[in-house]
Enzyme design. Structure first.
Site, PDB file in Angstrom:
ATOM      1  N   SER A 135      -2.503   4.711  -3.286  1.00  0.00           N
ATOM      2  CA  SER A 135      -4.008   5.298  -2.425  1.00  0.00           C
ATOM      3  C   SER A 135      -3.255   6.836  -2.702  1.00  0.00           C
ATOM      4  CB  SER A 135      -4.224   4.856  -0.563  1.00  0.00           C
ATOM      5  OG  SER A 135      -4.688   5.786  -0.603  1.00  0.00           O
ATOM      6  N   TYR A 148      -0.598   4.236   8.694  1.00  0.00           N
ATOM      7  CA  TYR A 148      -0.991   3.532   7.057  1.00  0.00           C
ATOM      8  C   TYR A 148      -0.008   4.830   5.915  1.00  0.00           C
ATOM      9  CZ  TYR A 148      -3.979   3.351   3.540  1.00  0.00           C
ATOM     10  OH  TYR A 148      -4.321   2.947   1.871  1.00  0.00           O
TER      11      TYR A 148
END
Length: 272
Positions: A135, A148
């Protein structure tokens, strides 16, 4: 005539990037195995000519069973796409460590375990590609996303080291860094954030960050799928590909701005 198609395994294939990548690889003549917990949501993959497997990325027995099944059915896995993942959001003080550990189990350790299982076969055959869906969150950070971002930063470092180890055996390791994509990810992330930090000392920050997420519109996941197919089709793929809305601008800003200025821009964006 023997089937000369390459075999691909995609985790997290029940929706979003995983599902669209499975369909795109089937179109590119791969023998595709889509794997996820919700096997009933992979009917489209089966209808297109692929296969579906039930897989819990946090369960080593489930992972080993899926890998063994594909090895026996197809003779080996040529392409592994580690796509399974989710976003655990909420203030560090509020998120239970049990949930933080699960974030790493799904986003890193499950990925690592299945990678370990497919590497011996790839080494033996002298070729293979491992695609890890990271990501832009593996390079930048956002409020309420400590666990995260930590997991995705870990995926980046894991993948870079693995690339060096695997290269002498003809195995490419590719990192995909999606930006904002139209998937269930943001809904899950904001639900987690309000569950853990709503009504706490961090309630205001959680609600402002949720508002920001809900006001953004991402790219179609098929855009990511196309980049993945391009990457795995390349004779010499790049080590990483940034794709999707805000990906390149945010990565560039994070690279050139000092921390204090980047923090200030984030505060302005969420209205603090």
């Amino acid at each position: 005539m023997a089937d000369t198609r390459r075999t691909a395994l995609i985790t997290g294939a029940s929706s979003g990037i995983g599902k669209e990548t499975a369909l795109a690889l089937i179109q590119a003549n791969y023998d595709v195995y889509g794997a996820a917990r919700r096997i009933n949501q992979m009917a489209e993959i089966v209808a297109a000519g692929g296969h579906s497997l039930e897989l819990d990325i946090t369960d080593e027995k489930s992972i080993a069973s899926a890998a063994t099944y594909i090895e026996e059915a197809s003779g080996g896995i040529d392409l592994l796409i580690n796509n399974a993942g989710y976003g655990c959001y909420g203030a560090v003080e509020d998120v239970p460590l049990e949930e933080a550990r699960r974030q790493f189990e799904v986003n890193l350790f499950g990925l690592a375990y299945i990678t370990r299982l497919v590497l011996p076969g790839m080494r033996k055959r002298g070729h293979g590609k491992i695609v890890n869906i990271s990501s832009i969150g593996g390079k930048i950070y956002m409020p309420m996303g400590a666990w995260y971002h930590a997991s995705k930063h870990a995926v980046e470092g894991f993948s870079d080291a693995l690339r060096f180890e695997a290269r002498p055996f003809g195995i490419d390791v590719i990192i995909i860094e999606p930006g904002l994509i139209q998937t269930h990810w943001s809904g899950i992330a904001t639900d987690n954030m309000l569950t853990y930090s709503g009504g706490t000392a961090y309630d205001s920050a959680a609600r402002k960050t949720t508002e920001m997420f809900r006001g953004l519109k991402g790219s179609d996941p098929r855009k990511v799928a196309r980049i993945i197919v391009k990457a795995v089709s390349a004779r010499k793929p790049r080590s990483r590909y940034a794709v999707g809305k805000y990906a390149r601008p945010l990565l560039t800003l994070r690279k050139i701005l000092p921390d204090r200025l980047y923090d200030w821009l984030l505060r302005k964006r969420i209205g603090e």
